[in-house]
Motif scaffolding. Sequence first.
Motif, short mmCIF file in Angstrom:
data_model
loop_
_atom_site.label_atom_id
_atom_site.label_comp_id
_atom_site.label_asym_id
_atom_site.label_seq_id
_atom_site.Cartn_x
_atom_site.Cartn_y
_atom_site.Cartn_z
N GLY A 1 40.63 36.72 47.18
CA GLY A 1 40.89 37.25 45.84
C GLY A 1 42.08 38.19 45.79
N GLU B 1 43.79 33.18 46.89
CA GLU B 1 43.45 33.41 45.47
C GLU B 1 43.27 32.06 44.78
OE1 GLU B 1 42.82 35.92 43.08
OE2 GLU B 1 42.70 34.14 41.81
N ASN C 1 43.17 31.42 41.54
CA ASN C 1 44.02 31.23 40.35
C ASN C 1 45.45 30.87 40.73
OD1 ASN C 1 42.50 31.55 38.04
ND2 ASN C 1 42.48 33.78 38.26
N TRP D 1 43.67 48.80 32.83
CA TRP D 1 42.72 49.65 33.55
C TRP D 1 42.92 51.09 33.13
CZ3 TRP D 1 45.09 46.49 37.87
CH2 TRP D 1 44.33 45.34 38.11
N SER E 1 36.33 39.61 47.70
CA SER E 1 36.17 40.21 46.36
C SER E 1 35.65 39.18 45.35
CB SER E 1 37.51 40.78 45.87
OG SER E 1 38.43 39.73 45.57
N PHE F 1 33.31 42.72 26.18
CA PHE F 1 34.27 43.24 25.21
C PHE F 1 35.34 42.22 24.85
CE2 PHE F 1 37.21 43.85 28.68
CZ PHE F 1 36.36 44.14 29.74
N SER G 1 34.43 44.92 42.46
CA SER G 1 33.35 45.07 41.50
C SER G 1 31.99 44.62 42.04
CB SER G 1 33.69 44.20 40.29
OG SER G 1 33.46 44.89 39.13
N THR H 1 35.71 51.19 37.21
CA THR H 1 35.78 50.57 38.54
C THR H 1 37.09 50.89 39.26
OG1 THR H 1 34.63 48.67 37.54
CG2 THR H 1 35.49 48.34 39.73
N ILE I 1 37.66 51.39 43.29
CA ILE I 1 38.31 50.38 44.13
C ILE I 1 39.37 51.07 45.01
CG2 ILE I 1 39.97 48.45 44.06
CD1 ILE I 1 38.33 47.24 41.78
#
Length: 381
Positions: A14, A37, A39, A49, A145, A158, A263, A275, A279
């Motif tokens: 990740g 990763e 993605n 953040w 992760s 949200f 997380s 978070t 981290i």
Amino acid sequence: MISTDNKYDYIIIGAGCAGLSLAYRLLNKNYKICILESNKNINEKNKLWSFWDTKKTPFNHLIKKRWEYLIIKNKSESIKINCKDYNYQSINSSDFNNYIINKINKNINFDLIFSEKVENIKKNNNEVILTTSKNIYKCKHIFDSSPKIQKVFMWQKFFGAYVEAEEEIFDEKSPIFMEFSDTENKFHFMYILPFSKKTALIESTYFSCHEEKEMLDENFIDSYMHKKHPNKKYTIQKTEFGRIPMDTKINSITEDYITKIGSYSGVTRASTGYTFINIQKQADKLANIMPVISGNNESKRYFHSILLRKMDAVFLEIISNNPEYMKNALMDLFRTKKHNPQIRFLSDTPTILDILKIIIYLPKIKFMQYALGIKKNLNDK
Ligand SMILES: Cc1cc2nc3c(=O)[nH]c(=O)nc-3n(C[C@H](O)[C@H](O)[C@H](O)COP(=O)(O)OP(=O)(O)OC[C@H]3O[C@@H](n4cnc5c(N)ncnc54)[C@H](O)[C@@H]3O)c2cc1C
């Protein structure tokens, strides 16, 4: 490519906030490291953040905006939270990602590989073997992760829109931490971060154990804007959405050749979803105990102390069973002259005195009843 045989000291699963934060700390350590990763493009989904300035991080120069006050409000009252000692501040995930990726790309010890999802991990003698959709990789130890959680007590869910208005309609000195909506029996609030007089992030947020769908879209942001700023023209530049696990039982237990990070290793503060700073603390700690070798995994089972987890479990229980009561309790929490104890509490850096003050500021009888398990039902008075 540093490795021709796909063999590394460490593999990080990740390239999100936790993976890149750890990678940043390992840049000068001379280990061969691969980051895998799934993605293709980690900047596709933006995250902002935000956190209080309770701990300096190596990323302070990336801070997009700082505020000295936050507002918490309901229909009848508005309270200003003083953040002069601990500014509230925000970093854009894409600024953070680009800054670290740029350093990784210049470092001959690192391979950062996109579009490769880790599908299987096994240990064979002293080697850990990872299988992705395309390749096989080997290493001595893994930092993972990726989210591996089936059931979570509550989610923070949200939807936010970055709004650009034609006129100066926002008070850029007064971000809104929580503006409780009228929605009864739901812990729902608006979170507003004004970056300038014309631009702001307008976010609709739930803390909920249910699958919330209402009020989490552009239509709702439009209706909020029309109510607050009637007849003012604006455009939505981009949106962000997500969900953050809120559960005091998330921990870092796993096989001894894997260290969970991020997380889903339990660093998210269960009662708030904050978070980012945790981290950073986790990455600092791991970098200090290097080399991490299988069987010598020093990371704690739980990131948070038993006292904070107990308090958070009570908060979550009350939010779930009696959201209206919790909204009022939070207003009570900030109805004080100074707010540093509350900020340190929310930022995971409370002193014992801060915790005592928090207990004093909150309605004690109800909280004690929940802490002792006497109350559990929605209709409990
Ligand atoms: C929109 C949003 C806003 C947030 N805002 C705040 C905030 O204001 N303040 C705060 O403190 N916290 C905030 N958070 C919470 C938290 O800080 C972020 O979720 C943070 O990104 C968590 O970092 P992470 O590395 O644990 O997870 P992620 O950033 O999600 O990274 C995990 C990475 O692993 C990759 N991955 C997953 N499975 C695999 C696999 N099998 N193989 C390879 N790769 C894999 C994923 O693609 C992902 O890139 C926010 C979260 C979201 C979603």
